[in-house]
Design an enzyme around this catalytic site. Structure first.
Site, PDB file in Angstrom:
ATOM      1  N   GLY A 527       0.831  -1.198   0.000  1.00  0.00           N
ATOM      2  CA  GLY A 527       0.000   0.000   0.000  1.00  0.00           C
ATOM      3  C   GLY A 527       0.855   1.233   0.000  1.00  0.00           C
ATOM      4  O   GLY A 527       2.082   1.167   0.018  1.00  0.00           O
ATOM      5  N   GLY A 529       1.055   4.740   2.048  1.00  0.00           N
ATOM      6  CA  GLY A 529       0.556   5.568   3.141  1.00  0.00           C
ATOM      7  C   GLY A 529       0.654   7.026   2.767  1.00  0.00           C
ATOM      8  O   GLY A 529       1.076   7.354   1.668  1.00  0.00           O
ATOM      9  N   GLY A 530       0.255   7.885   3.690  1.00  0.00           N
ATOM     10  CA  GLY A 530       0.295   9.317   3.421  1.00  0.00           C
ATOM     11  C   GLY A 530       1.714   9.788   3.155  1.00  0.00           C
ATOM     12  O   GLY A 530       1.936  10.796   2.513  1.00  0.00           O
ATOM     13  N   PHE A 531       2.709   9.098   3.648  1.00  0.00           N
ATOM     14  CA  PHE A 531       4.069   9.608   3.500  1.00  0.00           C
ATOM     15  C   PHE A 531       5.061   8.598   2.953  1.00  0.00           C
ATOM     16  O   PHE A 531       6.246   8.735   3.108  1.00  0.00           O
ATOM     17  CB  PHE A 531       4.568  10.185   4.819  1.00  0.00           C
ATOM     18  CG  PHE A 531       3.950   9.554   6.031  1.00  0.00           C
ATOM     19  CD1 PHE A 531       3.032  10.271   6.785  1.00  0.00           C
ATOM     20  CD2 PHE A 531       4.249   8.266   6.404  1.00  0.00           C
ATOM     21  CE1 PHE A 531       2.448   9.698   7.898  1.00  0.00           C
ATOM     22  CE2 PHE A 531       3.667   7.711   7.524  1.00  0.00           C
ATOM     23  CZ  PHE A 531       2.753   8.423   8.281  1.00  0.00           C
ATOM     24  N   GLY A 532       4.607   7.555   2.340  1.00  0.00           N
ATOM     25  CA  GLY A 532       5.538   6.632   1.720  1.00  0.00           C
ATOM     26  C   GLY A 532       4.934   5.254   1.595  1.00  0.00           C
ATOM     27  O   GLY A 532       3.785   5.023   1.976  1.00  0.00           O
ATOM     28  N   VAL A 534       4.093   1.199   2.029  1.00  0.00           N
ATOM     29  CA  VAL A 534       3.898   0.279   3.138  1.00  0.00           C
ATOM     30  C   VAL A 534       4.276  -1.118   2.629  1.00  0.00           C
ATOM     31  O   VAL A 534       3.789  -1.562   1.598  1.00  0.00           O
ATOM     32  CB  VAL A 534       2.431   0.279   3.605  1.00  0.00           C
ATOM     33  CG1 VAL A 534       2.256  -0.687   4.776  1.00  0.00           C
ATOM     34  CG2 VAL A 534       1.992   1.676   4.007  1.00  0.00           C
ATOM     35  N   LYS A 548       5.786   0.749   7.567  1.00  0.00           N
ATOM     36  CA  LYS A 548       5.503   2.022   6.912  1.00  0.00           C
ATOM     37  C   LYS A 548       6.804   2.790   6.872  1.00  0.00           C
ATOM     38  O   LYS A 548       7.407   3.060   7.902  1.00  0.00           O
ATOM     39  CB  LYS A 548       4.483   2.781   7.773  1.00  0.00           C
ATOM     40  CG  LYS A 548       3.577   3.702   7.030  1.00  0.00           C
ATOM     41  CD  LYS A 548       2.683   4.395   8.030  1.00  0.00           C
ATOM     42  CE  LYS A 548       1.237   4.382   7.607  1.00  0.00           C
ATOM     43  NZ  LYS A 548       0.420   5.123   8.574  1.00  0.00           N
ATOM     44  N   ASP A 645      -8.797  12.464   9.560  1.00  0.00           N
ATOM     45  CA  ASP A 645      -8.771  11.886   8.213  1.00  0.00           C
ATOM     46  C   ASP A 645      -9.414  10.506   8.212  1.00  0.00           C
ATOM     47  O   ASP A 645      -8.899   9.555   7.643  1.00  0.00           O
ATOM     48  CB  ASP A 645      -7.333  11.813   7.687  1.00  0.00           C
ATOM     49  CG  ASP A 645      -7.298  11.638   6.160  1.00  0.00           C
ATOM     50  OD1 ASP A 645      -8.345  11.854   5.518  1.00  0.00           O
ATOM     51  OD2 ASP A 645      -6.240  11.278   5.624  1.00  0.00           O
TER      52      ASP A 645
END
Ligand SMILES: *[C@@H]1O[C@H](CO)[C@@H](O)[C@H](O)[C@H]1NC(C)=O
Ligand SMILES: *[C@@H]1O[C@H](CO)[C@@H](O)[C@H](O)[C@H]1NC(C)=O
Ligand SMILES: *[C@@H]1O[C@H](CO)[C@@H](O)[C@H](O)[C@H]1NC(C)=O
Ligand SMILES: *[C@@H]1O[C@H](CO)[C@@H](O)[C@H](O)[C@H]1NC(C)=O
Ligand SMILES: *[C@@H]1O[C@H](CO)[C@@H](O)[C@H](O)[C@H]1NC(C)=O
Ligand SMILES: *[C@@H]1O[C@H](CO)[C@@H](O)[C@H](O)[C@H]1NC(C)=O
Ligand SMILES: *[C@@H]1O[C@H](CO)[C@@H](O)[C@H](O)[C@H]1NC(C)=O
Ligand SMILES: *[C@@H]1O[C@H](CO)[C@@H](O)[C@H](O)[C@H]1NC(C)=O
Length: 838
Positions: A527, A529-532, A534, A548, A645
């Site tokens: 996946g 994530g919001g910052f990189g 997974v 993550k 969020d």
């Protein structure tokens, strides 16, 4: 009243098509394209243009169920099997088939439709006065679909010698060769008028016509009410329709001179193409290509709410790409701010500093705009911009000016007086520059803008510094705590300079994590994530983990990553994702979680196949689980936390499909009694954001409650709120659910993949009701999470009736033409950031 108007827009024109299939057509006696004086065309005869493209004859538009004894004389496309009418003679005066009507070109040159007893049903009475002297000779159906009465037998088709033509009396559509607009010499105004309904061609409410006062443009009206205007012609396209410029299949034409003002188009490919105003007031381009009749929405007020005339009031600017469509022009403030927060922008904006003509006003340039209503504007096509500015400056009531023609470097001059109404901004370019008058002191304030910006930067910087200090302080605090603990436990510690290490989290060795994830192999990515990315990994003991990893050079990410580390290490609840530890290696930062084999909720509820795995009972458990996780965050955790969020993609599912809230990158903690805060930076995901948060950056637990409500309705319906589309209307999921609720049809919202039996009925209804209560427009009306949990869990609780939801309709782009396909949709899970001061 508005409600009914809106509803009418929702009726999709696509429902029309099948009706055309029922049309009756009668055998053609002879295929001819003209009738001469004293000749008649009887009920069972037709005219066919010489290229076979158009046919004139008698027809009944009703489907077989209703009264099919109502007949009209009209012209339609001969080669399209789906009957598509171009022109109708007797729209408001149909006749019965029993009256044996006939079309006759009589001795004085009038085409008349008469019944058996010679009563006139319709007549081409409006003879062109200047051509009365010509002796009409015959009526001819031309190859372009125009029915004309000619004064002499001549083979050339120029309009010289037409005594009358059907193109001067359009029905509800414009085809190649027709002109929409005014012939000033003849005093003729050609306008489109919608059918009353899909099977009733009589005059409907909607008229699309040329507004030739001021600086001309096309306007859609119901009676005297403006519903939409294209804006004036800029030389390339209309100011408000940047997408409708010349392209390979279509070339718009606009003529504005002393004799004529009109719009027309030329199709540059051999397809049938028509602009049609449908009975619901939407404009469609209808094309016939590859054996398919396509209807593409060109202009629809509700497909694009910024099309709605004056939505944002005077001096308000509409932008569909913003979460809240309306804002004031720079230098203006809302007239009634309390109305704006209720999503009623019609009050518009007023100047922050009133004009003082004597003290020398100036102008501020705004770009990419649809210029304001120009019905009362003043135009001179030969004046330059400098002269234009002077002219505006000299007249104290002149409020704005612009070039009349944007081609080359721009020419011509338009001046506006009074309020500027119906402005729109195009993010993707298009539109034009507008210069708006401002008081000298306002200009100064704005020119000082760069200084002010610097000041703001200082403020922002100091805010960040304060945040940074807090962050460092909390890290130091963690450090002291953990140091003490370790000192007690291990006696000594290894002094590591990296402060992030000092969290209450077990540390993973980098090599362990790298080995577990096959050295961060791409095929281990599960996946984003919001910052990189997974990664999925397996520890030597066989435990599955999710890793993550903060991607390098992600400035925004670092902040969110630290935020998540700090928060999540302190949280523990069965409905929150569990963090196992972290891993820090020089610049690398990673969080290690328990692995969730079933990934996130959106993979299930929005997927055709996997959604079948979620029966109602499971869904109900998931809703309750999320509610409990959220309750823990809001009330029971050591920190009081607002997630900010919450969305289906952030709800992970374990092996037993228990929900776990994840992704705390945007979460915020709250002090003891604090319940609401304001942020300059609005972050979150479109479709789940509450109106007050999206509009004013005001966030509170009630914004999470709003997102929870959206999520609940999504779980029940299996549909996304953002991008929700149902043929026939433009409500989003919230609006749709609310409508069904009010019509006592709430159960129709339920995902088709599961059936609601007697035993689950009340729980389903309760979930929908709670969902609707959570998404109510007013923050104070929304329940708190403790009462949400209580309402969901209690069969007997007496729940209040939901009021209007916030953000309950929006444009969708689902059935628009290929050219505009995804232009307006936000990415699937794309979060966006809005900075203050836009
Ligand atoms: C058009 O305006 C009339 C009168 O204001 C109103 O009754 C009617 O509902 C409107 N029609 C539509 C389709 O909006
Ligand atoms: C058409 O109608 C006329 C009179 O109504 C009749 O005389 C004629 O035979 C009909 N023609 C055909 C081809 O049906
Ligand atoms: C048409 O009919 C009228 C009356 O029956 C007659 O006076 C006239 O001459 C006819 N016109 C033509 C062109 O046949
Ligand atoms: C022709 O129209 C007139 C006026 O509408 C009507 O009175 C008459 O009955 C009609 N004739 C037939 C045969 O339908
Ligand atoms: C009317 O006749 C004049 C002179 O023949 C011609 O120039 C003009 O185009 C005609 N107008 C129309 C509308 O047919
Ligand atoms: C604000 O809304 C109220 C109630 O709908 C209305 O009466 C008032 O006129 C509005 N104010 C403005 C400036 O539009
Ligand atoms: C338009 O502007 C030109 C150039 O300034 C000027 O010569 C002309 O008189 C103006 N026309 C009108 C109608 O004001
Ligand atoms: C300013 O423009 C308005 C609108 O065109 C006009 O009525 C008024 O006379 C003008 N005033 C001056 C001083 O020119």
């Amino acid at each position: 009243m508005e409600g009914t108007a809106l509803l009418l827009f929702f009726i999709s024109a696509h429902t029309l098509l099948p009706l055309f299939l029922h049309m009756s057509s009668l055998a053609t006696a002879t295929a001819t394209n003209s009738i001469t004086i004293n000749q008649t065309l009887s009920f069972n005869q037709t005219l066919i243009s010489s290229n076979q493209n158009f046919k004139l004859g008698f027809f009944t538009p009703t489907n077989s169920n209703s009264n099919s004894n109502i007949w009209y004389l009209g012209i339609w496309f001969n080669k399209i099997p789906i009957r598509t009418y171009v022109w109708i003679a007797n729209r408001d005066n149909p006749f019965h088939s029993s009256s044996s009507p006939a079309l006759k070109l009589n001795n004085n040159g009038h085409l008349t439709l008469v019944n058996e007893t010679n009563h006139v049903i319709w007549s081409s009475s409006s003879l062109n006065p200047s051509n009365r002297t010509h002796t009409p000779v015959f009526a001819l159906l031309l190859d372009n679909g125009n029915l004309v009465i000619k004064s002499q037998i001549s083979t050339n088709d120029d309009s010289n010698g037409y005594v009358w033509q059907s193109f001067d009396h359009p029905s509800d559509n414009l085809i190649d060769g027709m002109k929409l607009g005014c012939d000033l010499k003849l005093g003729l105004s050609r306008k489109l008028r919608s059918w009353k309904s899909s099977d009733d061609p009589s005059n409907g409410d909607f008229v699309y016509e040329m507004e030739r006062r001021g600086f001309p443009g096309l306007v859609l009206r119901n009676g005297s009410t403006n519903l939409y205007r294209t804006g004036p012609w800029t030389g390339i396209q209309f100011s408000g329709t940047p997408e409708l410029k010349k392209n390979p299949v279509f070339e718009p034409i606009f003529v504005y001179d002393k004799e004529e003002v009109y719009y027309a188009f030329r199709r540059t490919e051999a397809v049938v193409s028509m602009l049609r105003l449908d009975p619901t007031g939407s404009l469609y381009r209808v094309t016939w290509n590859d054996r398919r009749l396509q209807w593409v929405v060109m202009i629809s007020v509700l497909k694009d709410q910024c099309n709605k005339y004056g939505l944002c009031g005077a001096h308000g600017v509409c932008n569909v790409d913003d979460p809240v469509p309306c804002k004031c022009l720079k230098g203006f403030v809302p007239n009634a701010p309390q109305n704006w927060s209720r999503v009623d922008w019609s009050g518009g904006c007023r100047r922050r500093t009133s004009l003082d003509c004597g003290k020398g006003d100036g102008f501020v340039k705004f770009s990419s705009l649809k210029v304001p209503d120009s019905t009362f504007a003043w135009v001179n096509m030969s004046m330059g911009l400098g002269e234009c500015r002077m002219k505006c400056l000299k007249n104290c009531s002149c409020t704005a000016f612009a070039n009349a023609d944007v081609r080359d470097s721009g020419s011509g001059c338009v001046l506006w007086f009074g309020d500027l109404i119906d402005l729109r901004e195009f993010t993707a370019g298009g539109g034009q520059d507008l210069y708006v008058r401002m008081a000298a002191s306002e200009l100064e304030a704005q020119q000082g803008g760069s200084n002010k910006k610097k000041k703001r930067a200082v403020v922002v910087a100091s805010v960040s510094v304060v945040t940074g200090i807090l962050l460092v302080a909390s890290i130091v605090w963690c450090f002291i705590l953990s140091t003490r603990r370790r000192q007690r436990g291990e006696g000594s510690i290894n002094q590591d300079r990296d402060s992030t290490r000092e969290l209450e989290l077990p540390l993973f060795d980098f090599v362990t994590v790298a080995t577990a994830t096959n050295n961060f192999s791409n095929n281990k990515v599960v996946g984003e994530g919001g910052f990189g990315p997974v990664y999925k990994g397996i520890l030597p003991n066989g435990q599955e983990i999710a890793v993550k990893r903060l991607s390098e050079n992600s400035g925004q990410g670092l902040r969110e990553f630290k935020n998540e580390i700090i928060l999540i290490s302190k949280l523990q609840h069965r409905n929150l994702v569990k963090v196992l530890g972290c891993c820090i290696q020089r610049e690398e930062m990673m969080l290690v979680y328990e692995y969730m084999p079933n990934k996130s909720l959106d993979n299930f509820i929005f997927d055709k196949e996997r959604s079948q795995l979620l029966c109602w009972e499971k869904r109900f458990d998931i809703i309750i689980g999320i509610a409990q996780g959220l309750l823990y965050l809001h009330r029971d955790s050591r920190l009081r936390i607002i997630h900010r969020d919450l969305k289906a993609a952030n709800i992970l599912l374990d092996r037993e499909m228990n929900p776990k809230i994840s992704d705390f990158g945007l979460a915020k903690t709250f002090g003891g009694d604090e319940t609401q805060a304001n942020t300059r930076r609005v972050v979150g995901t479109y479709g789940y954001m509450s109106p007050e948060y999206a509009a004013d950056g005001l966030f509170s637990m009630k914004s999470d409650v709003f997102s929870f409500g959206v999520l609940t309705l999504e779980i029940v319906s299996g549909k996304r709120n953002k991008g929700f589309y149902l043929a026939g209307h433009d409500f989003n999921l919230l609006g749709h659910a609310w409508n069904l609720w009010n019509e006592d049809r709430a159960l129709e919202l339920v995902d088709e993949v599961f059936t609601v039996d007697v035993s689950s009925r009340s729980a389903v209804l309760r979930c929908i009701q709670v969902g609707l209560l959570c998404v109510q427009q007013r923050l104070d009306d929304r329940p708190t999470m403790p009462s949400v949990v209580m309402m969901l869990g209690s069969e007997s609780a007496n729940l209040p009736q939901p009021k209007q939801p916030g953000f309950y309709y929006e444009r969708s782009s689902t059935d628009e033409g290929p050219s505009s396909s995804d232009k307006f949709s936000y990415g699937k899970n794309l979060s966006f950031t809005q900075l203050e001061g836009r």
